[in-house]
Design an enzyme around this catalytic site. Structure first.
Site, PDB file in Angstrom:
ATOM      1  N   ARG A 102      -3.310   4.287   1.150  1.00 51.84           N
ATOM      2  CA  ARG A 102      -3.733   2.994   1.711  1.00 51.84           C
ATOM      3  C   ARG A 102      -4.405   2.071   0.702  1.00 51.84           C
ATOM      4  O   ARG A 102      -5.190   1.205   1.071  1.00 51.84           O
ATOM      5  CB  ARG A 102      -4.632   3.206   2.948  1.00 51.84           C
ATOM      6  CG  ARG A 102      -3.799   3.664   4.141  1.00 51.84           C
ATOM      7  CD  ARG A 102      -4.634   3.748   5.399  1.00 51.84           C
ATOM      8  NE  ARG A 102      -3.774   3.938   6.569  1.00 51.84           N
ATOM      9  CZ  ARG A 102      -4.139   4.530   7.695  1.00 51.84           C
ATOM     10  NH1 ARG A 102      -5.365   4.988   7.819  1.00 51.84           N
ATOM     11  NH2 ARG A 102      -3.316   4.652   8.691  1.00 51.84           N
ATOM     12  N   LEU A 132       0.833  -1.210   0.000  1.00 51.65           N
ATOM     13  CA  LEU A 132       0.000   0.000   0.000  1.00 51.65           C
ATOM     14  C   LEU A 132       0.863   1.253   0.000  1.00 51.65           C
ATOM     15  O   LEU A 132       2.044   1.197   0.314  1.00 51.65           O
ATOM     16  CB  LEU A 132      -0.897  -0.005   1.242  1.00 51.65           C
ATOM     17  CG  LEU A 132      -1.722  -1.289   1.456  1.00 51.65           C
ATOM     18  CD1 LEU A 132      -2.648  -1.115   2.652  1.00 51.65           C
ATOM     19  CD2 LEU A 132      -2.515  -1.660   0.224  1.00 51.65           C
ATOM     20  N   ASP A 133       0.257   2.385  -0.352  1.00 50.88           N
ATOM     21  CA  ASP A 133       0.996   3.639  -0.305  1.00 50.88           C
ATOM     22  C   ASP A 133       0.242   4.658   0.545  1.00 50.88           C
ATOM     23  O   ASP A 133      -0.608   4.290   1.363  1.00 50.88           O
ATOM     24  CB  ASP A 133       1.285   4.147  -1.729  1.00 50.88           C
ATOM     25  CG  ASP A 133       0.030   4.562  -2.485  1.00 50.88           C
ATOM     26  OD1 ASP A 133      -1.054   4.717  -1.875  1.00 50.88           O
ATOM     27  OD2 ASP A 133       0.131   4.756  -3.707  1.00 50.88           O
ATOM     28  N   VAL A 134       0.572   5.915   0.380  1.00 48.70           N
ATOM     29  CA  VAL A 134       0.022   6.962   1.244  1.00 48.70           C
ATOM     30  C   VAL A 134      -1.511   6.954   1.248  1.00 48.70           C
ATOM     31  O   VAL A 134      -2.130   7.369   2.216  1.00 48.70           O
ATOM     32  CB  VAL A 134       0.567   8.351   0.838  1.00 48.70           C
ATOM     33  CG1 VAL A 134       0.151   8.699  -0.581  1.00 48.70           C
ATOM     34  CG2 VAL A 134       0.123   9.430   1.810  1.00 48.70           C
TER      35      VAL A 134
END
Lengths: 142, 142, 142, 142
Positions: free
Chosen positions: B18, B14-16
């Site tokens: 989510r 996941l990234d910033v």
């Protein structure tokens, strides 16, 4: 006017064929988009809002291999935008070389992070983006 | 007959926002292609040859977000092949769901790893691929 | 004199907890080591030889979270070297801050890429490294 | 009883030296920890709480190279836990082989995601972890 980001190919960017792995190029492109947004004020817009960018489409051509130690120049420019979607063109070259290593069209929508739903671009964002679209944009070849 | 690969979305995918980062999907697709090649004998072909695959084009649509803990089903099938290029279609869904999270067309050429140059597909490889192309392939929507 | 490398935390560096994922720090450290080697001539040594570096041990403490947009300063310095192994200390801070985000000891051996076997450091490499070890190195806390 | 997770080394896991990159091992370890947590009920605990795991220390030894196509067996087991910190031991081998490719001690604390601050382990979590600590744990060699 396109924005240029520079980075160097390292050992961990390469894969079994010793060229930059196809997935890494997308991290290079994301790096260049954040760098561009830092320079045109859009990063601040996103940090101060509840909006996020959701990539909806990437069309990327890999034309030449990038190798260990290559110094890359990534050109980033908005290509178009309407109330629902914006498109960014990105071109990767070796610094000082006219040859294209990879070129991509990246399309994104705006999502409201509290609801997770796509929303229309606020007028101020749409205008900010429009101001950054070159009048005569260089299109990646299809 | 398309091949199915299963994996689960973890915290590091996941990234910033989510959701699974756009670049991670390309690693998921590569994982599924190697898995497919393991099952149809092509992995062995590549291991015993001096040939490598060079991705030349990826066209990927991100349609819905994949989130922490989602169990993914990646469908992989050859779509076409000629002497110079082969195309693989890949579709990512949540397991048991008809909804598409992402779908991609991945095109690759063959390179000779000793020279780094693109070469024509050997007849045996072209035939092996042709045998795996469904007569009525499901195309990703453009 | 330690070497400093600067980079900015981007969306794709974060994970489900919205801080930099533990594995990404190791890419940051590798980036900083290549950058250091570019500046002290070691990158050239490796490019012109058949030797590669094999990491044999990493001991990393994560002390504070790094977040979206943080500008990082990575300090890299050789700590010790003998004929078989060299150790590099690396410390990550926010630029301009005394607080340590992460600190690591990274140990590597030399491998002959044609045989894949560990070898003793050539005298010239051992001397080049020794010249870069501070007389009074700051040790990461254990 | 240690938990075993299996995965296969793919082209994108390798780096310029054609062995698995040191940072990728940390993704393998994270994959194995989530897989372990899925099987012992801890994943559910974290999904239903506002708690997250913050890695505070990783001590990893890389003993042998993992190569393209290698089938890996990752053994994961809790080693110790108190009110503030838990330690997990993880060992990577080729499936069916006694030889260790990498072994790590991974220490984590609990953070409250609403405040970002470290907190003491709730009694139920401490007990759940204690129940999973082998009475005679195999320690990674230092």
């Amino acid at each position: 006017m396109p924005h240029h980001t520079h980075l160097t190919v390292r050992g961990y960017h390469l894969d079994v064929y010793r060229h930059v792995n196809n997935a890494r190029y997308l991290e290079f492109l994301e790096e260049a988009r954040w760098d561009y947004f830092d320079h045109n004020g859009l990063a601040e817009f996103f940090r101060n809002s509840r909006y996020g960018m959701a990539i909806v489409h990437i069309d990327i051509h890999y034309r030449r291999a990038a190798l260990l130690g290559d110094k890359l120049d990534i050109e980033t420019a908005f290509a178009q935008a309407d109330a629902r979607q914006a498109v960014i063109n990105q071109i990767i070259r070796k610094t000082g070389s006219p040859h294209i290593l990879a070129e991509a069209r990246v399309s994104f929508m705006l999502i409201d992070q509290t609801t997770g739903r796509a929303i229309r671009f606020p007028t101020e964002l749409q205008q900010a983006i429009a101001a950054h679209i070159p009048s005569n944009p260089a299109e990646p070849a299809s």
